[in-house]
Design an enzyme around this catalytic site. Structure first.
Site, mmCIF file in Angstrom:
data_model
loop_
_atom_site.group_PDB
_atom_site.id
_atom_site.type_symbol
_atom_site.label_atom_id
_atom_site.label_comp_id
_atom_site.label_asym_id
_atom_site.label_seq_id
_atom_site.Cartn_x
_atom_site.Cartn_y
_atom_site.Cartn_z
ATOM 1 N N SER A 282 0.797 1.324 1.509
ATOM 2 C CA SER A 282 -0.359 2.599 1.488
ATOM 3 C C SER A 282 -1.580 1.721 0.518
ATOM 4 O O SER A 282 -1.068 0.860 -0.140
ATOM 5 C CB SER A 282 0.094 3.807 0.750
ATOM 6 O OG SER A 282 0.140 3.730 -0.617
ATOM 7 N N LYS A 283 -2.723 2.527 0.590
ATOM 8 C CA LYS A 283 -3.761 1.833 -0.349
ATOM 9 C C LYS A 283 -3.250 1.638 -1.868
ATOM 10 O O LYS A 283 -3.688 0.963 -2.679
ATOM 11 C CB LYS A 283 -5.059 2.430 -0.052
ATOM 12 C CG LYS A 283 -4.979 3.840 -0.440
ATOM 13 C CD LYS A 283 -6.722 4.317 -0.177
ATOM 14 C CE LYS A 283 -6.536 5.789 -0.744
ATOM 15 N NZ LYS A 283 -7.779 6.322 -0.149
#
Ligand code: GLU
Length: 504
Positions: free
Chosen positions: A260-261
């Site tokens: 994920s970011k």
């Protein structure tokens, strides 16, 4: 087989995650390998999630990566427009076609009614879905009389829903996963057309893939649950479905789950191809481009994240990737992202670049450090010397700043260890000797220094380390007398004098 035509179909809801870039890449490799067409389609039917600049970001990122399109950008292609918002007038006709054939129906339930049902189900630890069972008791054209339906169509808001067959096994084959079987009892009657006059992703995606003659749908695993519905939609329209290929997800470097970011922020590596400024939060997400990665290194790394070439080879140019790529060698299970390996790829690419190419990348770094007046040949020589120790072009500065400017300070640890009471005097004497050198060349300077050290019975290591400290400000750097040669006579003498004054 009909002509290979694949598409990358992002929704402009934000910046493209590296998983999205990989999807685009695999589509591109597949198209090129098979002499087919690569299409960019912008799926912007969800207006609530629309993010300004996202489309530009997607296009710029793919361009930076060297992923090219035959259709869909710059007015290229005869199947356009390639942006769904510009095609919206047509989708309703397709939805109505499905109503006529009995594959879809109008639903009039208000969002309030549905919310109530959702909460009710939740209270019983269940999940409400609009499906083959529940639709029998809800307000739609299947339960209402034709007259009631007609009158509601005029007076109230409605959506069009797909009518999932009641008791059936949907079977299809996925190029990566083999046969996939899903029972329709697990599927819900998805909305195809919304009350805002826009199609949903499912309808627009299938209609466009058909009209654009897409032969293979290569996309992320997150779309696998939608595939049975898509297969049914093709059947409902009486169209041949494309070949599906669902790519494995990209996993976090450590722990479980999808990359994920937030992982990028936490662990200090980019998750996006280019920097992205989130207008809402003001946060900047860092990108590979701005972090100093070469696009070809980035692409090489991504290609191997889920695809196994079946050989030991790790370094692939885009041309080599095109030659070697097949869907059969894409894995089913998640691919773990490895930030160290990613840096390793960049280092390998850095080593294969010519010094001239590297110089081009280094010039902006020099500028950042206010070095504008540099000699090209000399700088390339410096690059040659330091590049073995570097991962990024920007590291050249860290490894070789002293070729461009005098040290601004002296590393205290090194001073403590290398600088004794009489070191200053010794270096000043050495400077006098070096000055007499007939030529300012590494080997001659080295021999002169060695002779001086021997005559005065000083240790070579001690003098050399102190000289390095005076010139570099630290204990690092390539061959000492190469440094002396390259920074030149005047600068060497000046730095020795300064060090003697500053350090005593
Ligand atoms: N618009 C979808 C996305 O954002 C496309 C999915 C597909 O390729 O079917 O990923």
């Amino acid at each position: 087989m009909s002509r290979v035509r694949v598409r990358f179909a992002p929704s402009p809801t934000g910046p493209l995650h590296i998983g999205g870039v990989r999807t685009a890449l695999y589509n591109y490799l597949f198209a090129r390998k098979n002499g087919g067409d690569m299409i960019l389609r912008i799926e912007d039917t969800d207006q609530n999630r629309f993010v300004a600049d996202a489309e530009e970001y997607i296009k710029d990122s793919l361009k930076w990566c060297g992923i090219e399109f035959d259709e869909g950008v710059d007015g290229k292609g005869k199947f356009g427009p390639y942006k769904q918002s510009e095609r919206k007038a047509m989708y309703e006709l397709y939805a109505k076609q499905l109503i006529e054939s009995g594959w879809a129906y109008y639903a009039f339930d208000s969002s309030g009614d549905l919310e109530k049902l959702r909460l009710q189900a939740e209270a019983e630890n269940q999940v409400f879905t609009y499906n083959a069972q529940t639709r029998k008791n809800l307000s739609n054209s299947l339960t209402l009389s034709p007259d009631e339906t007609q009158s509601l169509l005029k007076s109230s808001e409605y959506v069009i829903r797909f009518r999932i067959p009641e008791d059936e096994e949907v079977v299809f084959s996925d190029a990566i996963r083999g046969q996939v079987k899903v029972h329709t009892s697990t599927l819900d009657d998805k909305v195809l057309f919304k009350s805002d006059g826009m199609p949903t992703y499912h309808l627009a995606n299938i209609v466009d893939d058909h009209l654009m003659e897409i032969s293979h749908v290569i996309r992320g695993e997150e779309w696998l649950p939608s595939a049975p519905l898509h297969v049914l939609l093709y059947r409902a329209f009486g169209w041949e479905a494309p070949v599906f290929a669902h790519l494995p997800i990209i996993l976090k470097p450590v722990g479980k789950g999808k990359l994920s970011k937030r992982d990028g922020d936490k662990m200090g590596f980019p998750v996006f191809p280019m920097n992205w400024l989130d207008q809402q939060s003001g946060e900047i997400y860092s990108g590979y481009r701005e972090s100093g990665y070469f696009p070809d290194a980035f692409i090489n790394m991504l290609a191997l994240l889920g695809w196994n070439p079946g050989t030991e080879q790790e370094i692939f140019s885009m041309e080599e990737l095109i030659g070697a790529f097949t869907l059969e060698r894409v894995g089913k299970s998640g691919a773990k992202f490895d930030p160290d390996k990613t840096r390793w790829f960049n280092q390998q690419y850095l080593r294969t670049k010519t010094n001239e190419e590297l110089l081009e990348g280094f010039v902006p770094v020099l500028k950042q450090h206010s070095v504008v007046d540099y000699d090209k040949a000399r700088t390339m020589e410096i690059i040659e010397m330091v590049k073995e120790r570097c991962v990024f072009v920007k590291d050249f500065w860290e490894q070789g700043y002293f070729f461009f400017e005098a040290p601004k300070s002296y590393e205290p640890q090194v001073v403590k260890k290398r600088w004794k009471e009489n070191t200053g005097d010794q270096l000043l004497q050495l400077a006098d000797i070096l000055q007499t050198s007939p030529e300012w060349k590494e080997t001659i300077l080295h021999d002169l220094a060695a002779k001086f050290i021997e005559e005065n019975q000083l240790g070579f290591g001690a003098v050399a380390n102190a000289l390095r400290l005076a010139l570099v400000g630290d204990s690092k750097g390539p061959d000492l007398f190469k440094i002396v040669e390259l920074i030149g006579k005047d600068e060497t003498l000046k730095r020795i004098k300064t060090a003697a004054e500053m350090l005593g």
